[in-house]
Write an enzyme that holds these catalytic residues in place. Structure first.
Site, short mmCIF file in Angstrom:
data_model
loop_
_atom_site.label_atom_id
_atom_site.label_comp_id
_atom_site.label_asym_id
_atom_site.label_seq_id
_atom_site.Cartn_x
_atom_site.Cartn_y
_atom_site.Cartn_z
N LYS A 134 13.61 -27.51 -4.97
CA LYS A 134 12.92 -28.27 -5.98
C LYS A 134 11.52 -28.63 -5.50
CE LYS A 134 12.27 -31.87 -4.48
NZ LYS A 134 11.58 -32.35 -3.23
N TYR A 218 13.49 -36.83 -8.68
CA TYR A 218 14.73 -37.60 -8.46
C TYR A 218 14.82 -38.77 -9.43
CZ TYR A 218 15.21 -34.90 -4.17
OH TYR A 218 15.34 -33.87 -3.27
P1 NAD Z 1 7.05 -27.91 5.13
O1 NAD Z 1 5.57 -28.05 4.96
O2 NAD Z 1 7.68 -28.60 6.27
O3 NAD Z 1 7.42 -26.36 5.24
C1 NAD Z 1 6.83 -25.41 4.40
C2 NAD Z 1 6.96 -24.04 5.03
O4 NAD Z 1 6.23 -23.12 4.22
C3 NAD Z 1 6.36 -23.96 6.44
O5 NAD Z 1 7.19 -23.21 7.26
C4 NAD Z 1 5.05 -23.24 6.22
O6 NAD Z 1 4.63 -22.48 7.36
C5 NAD Z 1 5.40 -22.33 5.06
N1 NAD Z 1 4.22 -21.88 4.32
C6 NAD Z 1 3.98 -20.61 3.96
N2 NAD Z 1 2.81 -20.52 3.32
C7 NAD Z 1 2.28 -21.75 3.29
C8 NAD Z 1 1.07 -22.28 2.77
N3 NAD Z 1 0.18 -21.52 2.13
N4 NAD Z 1 0.85 -23.60 2.93
C9 NAD Z 1 1.74 -24.40 3.53
N5 NAD Z 1 2.92 -23.95 4.04
C10 NAD Z 1 3.18 -22.63 3.93
O7 NAD Z 1 7.69 -28.33 3.74
P2 NAD Z 1 9.20 -28.76 3.48
O8 NAD Z 1 9.28 -30.24 3.49
O9 NAD Z 1 10.11 -27.96 4.32
O10 NAD Z 1 9.35 -28.35 1.94
C11 NAD Z 1 9.59 -27.00 1.54
C12 NAD Z 1 10.30 -27.01 0.18
O11 NAD Z 1 11.54 -27.69 0.33
C13 NAD Z 1 9.55 -27.75 -0.93
O12 NAD Z 1 9.80 -27.15 -2.16
C14 NAD Z 1 10.17 -29.14 -0.90
O13 NAD Z 1 10.07 -29.83 -2.13
C15 NAD Z 1 11.59 -28.78 -0.59
N6 NAD Z 1 12.33 -29.89 0.02
C16 NAD Z 1 13.48 -30.27 -0.56
C17 NAD Z 1 14.20 -31.31 -0.06
C18 NAD Z 1 15.49 -31.71 -0.71
O14 NAD Z 1 16.01 -32.76 -0.40
N7 NAD Z 1 16.05 -30.86 -1.59
C19 NAD Z 1 13.74 -32.00 1.06
C20 NAD Z 1 12.54 -31.58 1.67
C21 NAD Z 1 11.85 -30.53 1.12
#
Ligand code: NAD
Length: 362
Positions: A134, A218
Site C-alpha cells: 500500500k 489506515y
Molecule cells: P524504503 O525507503 O525503506 O525502501 C524502498 C526501497 O525501494 C529501497 O530498497 C530502495 O532502494 C528502493 N528504491 C528503488 N528505486 C527507488 C527510488 N527511485 N527512490 C527510492 N527508493 C527506491 O521504504 P519502505 O518503508 O520499505 O516502503 C516500501 C513500500 O512498503 C511502500 O509502498 C510503503 O508504503 C510500504 N510499507 C508498508 C508497510 C505496511 O505496514 N504495510 C510498512 C512500511 C512500508
C-alpha cells in the site's frame, strides 16, 4: 457478568483466533515444503528487510526464494541470511527474465508507491502472481492498469493491507456488517507518526510520498471498514508545520467523509504526529480501537463490555499465508487490487478537495 453480545472474547491463542476468522489457514499446517510458493521481494528497504523477510520465515505456505534490487551491495547479506540462490537474484533491468524462473511464483512489490504500477505490470506480464504494498499507486489510472494487467495475464493481485488479516480489525468489520449496535453514525480515525527524515521518498511527490497515501489509508480504511460503505463526499485540508521538508507533499491531512447511510467520519493523518486510533459511534453503542493499525497489539472495546484483544503470532506472516492459500486454492483474496483501487479513488478526491478548498462528490 454474562452478556449475549459478548461475541469477541479476550483471546491469547493463535489457533483460536485463526480458527474463528480464517479456517483455511489450518489446512496449511500439513502442507509439504515443496508445495510452498516461492516469493521474490522487489525493493530491499525497511519493510522488506525488517518485517516481510523475517515474517516469511514464519509462514507455512511461502518461502523467500528471490530478491530484486538496484543495490548490489545488499546482496551478500540477503544470500547469507536467507539462502537466496544466485539464479534468483535480479536487478531492475533484468527483472523481466523472472518469467523463466520456476522457483518464483509471487513477486512482492515493496518499492516507493510511484513504482508500484510498473513493477506490478511487469511481474504480471512475466506470469507471476503479484502482492503489492500500500498505497496501491498514486492514481486511479495506475490502479486500473495494474488490475487489468493481472487479469489479462491470469494472475492474482493482492494489496498488502496487513490489518485486514488481523482478527482484531476483522472484529470491528464484523460489527459493521452484523450491526449489533445499529448503524454507524460517526467515526473518528487517525493514523500518523513522527518521521524525522528530510530526504526520503515519503517527502517526494514524484515518488508517491505524502502522509495521506502512507498513513492516511489506515484512517480511511478504518472509516470504510467500520461502515462497510464507500464515501459519497469528501472535504479535506492539507497542512505542514515543517515547510522546508514538506513542500512537495502534505505533512498532515485532515479529511471528512460522508457515507450513503448518512454516517460521517473525521479522519486525520500525519508525518508529524503520533496517533493510532479508531472510535465508532453507532445508533445504540460505541466501539473503540487503540492501537488500530499497528503491526501487533491492536485492541479495543465495545459499549457492552466486549473486549477485542486477539493475539496473533505475526501479522505479515498471516497475511502472506492467507494470500498464498488463495492462490493455491484458487479462492478470493482477502484484499484484492479492487480494494486498493477503492482507497485510491477516495484519495484522489481528498487531494482534489484539499487543492480546491471545497467538498468533492464521489
Ligand atoms: P524504503 O525507503 O525503506 O525502501 C524502498 C526501497 O525501494 C529501497 O530498497 C530502495 O532502494 C528502493 N528504491 C528503488 N528505486 C527507488 C527510488 N527511485 N527512490 C527510492 N527508493 C527506491 O521504504 P519502505 O518503508 O520499505 O516502503 C516500501 C513500500 O512498503 C511502500 O509502498 C510503503 O508504503 C510500504 N510499507 C508498508 C508497510 C505496511 O505496514 N504495510 C510498512 C512500511 C512500508
Amino acid at each position: 457478568m454474562k452478556n449475549k453480545r459478548r461475541i469477541f472474547i479476550q483471546n491469547t491463542g493463535i489457533i483460536a483466533a485463526t480458527a474463528a476468522f480464517s479456517p483455511n489457514v489450518l489446512l496449511s499446517a500439513t502442507r509439504a515444503s515443496k508445495e510452498k510458493l516461492g516469493i521474490a521481494l522487489v525493493g530491499l528497504g525497511y519493510y522488506s528487510t525488517d518485517l516481510l523477510a523475517p515474517a516469511l520465515k514464519l509462514t507455512s505456505n511461502c518461502e523467500l526464494r528471490g530478491i530484486v534490487t538496484g543495490s548490489p551491495e545488499k546482496i551478500p547479506a540477503w544470500k547469507t541470511k536467507y539462502g537466496i540462490k544466485d539464479k534468483n537474484i535480479y536487478d531492475y533491468k533484468n527483472f523481466d527474465s523472472i518469467a523463466n524462473n520456476p522457483d518464483i511464483d509471487v513477486v512482492y512489490v515493496v518499492l516507493p508507491p510511484s513504482m508500484h504500477a510498473e513493477y506490478t505490470i511487469r511481474a504480471a506480464k512475466a506470469g507471476k502472481h503479484v502482492w503489492c504494498e500500500k498505497p496501491m499507486a498514486p492514481s486511479v489510472a495506475d490502479c486500473e492498469a495494474m488490475i487489468k494487467a493481472c487479469k489479462d495475464n491470469m494472475v492474482k493481485l493482492a494489496i498488502g493491507y496487513r490489518c485486514q488479516h488481523d482478527p482484531n480489525i476483522q472484529a470491528y468489520m464484523k460489527v459493521g456488517k452484523e450491526r449489533p449496535f445499529g448503524k454507524a453514525k460517526m467515526i473518528s480515525s487517525a493514523a500518523g507518526y513522527f518521521d524525522g527524515r528530510s530526504d526520503h521518498w515519503k517527502q517526494s511527490k514524484k515518488l508517491g510520498g505524502g502522509a495521506m497515501g502512507d498513513m492516511g489509508v489506515y484512517a480511511l480504511q478504518g472509516a470504510r471498514l467500520a461502515t462497510r460503505e464507500e464515501p459519497i463526499s469528501v472535504l479535506a485540508q492539507a497542512s505542514t508545520t515543517r515547510p522546508k521538508i514538506y513542500h512537495e507533499v502534505e505533512e498532515t491531512m485532515m479529511f471528512q467523509l460522508e457515507f450513503p447511510s448518512g454516517a460521517l467520519a473525521a479522519c486525520h493523518t500525519s508525518f508529524g504526529i503520533n496517533m493510532n486510533h479508531l472510535h465508532i459511534t453507532y445508533e445504540k453503542g460505541w466501539l473503540k480501537m487503540e492501537p488500530h493499525s499497528s503491526y501487533n497489539g491492536n485492541k479495543g472495546s465495545m459499549s457492552d463490555g466486549t473486549l477485542i484483544n486477539f493475539s496473533i503470532q505475526n501479522q505479515q506472516a498471516k497475511q502472506m499465508d492467507e494470500d498464498a492459500l488463495a492462490i493455491f486454492n484458487k479462492t478470493d483474496l482477502i484484499v484484492p487490487g479492487e480494494e486498493g483501487l477503492r482507497d485510491i479513488t477516495v484519495l484522489e478526491a481528498i487531494y482534489k478537495s484539499a487543492a480546491q478548498n471545497c467538498a468533492v462528490k464521489l
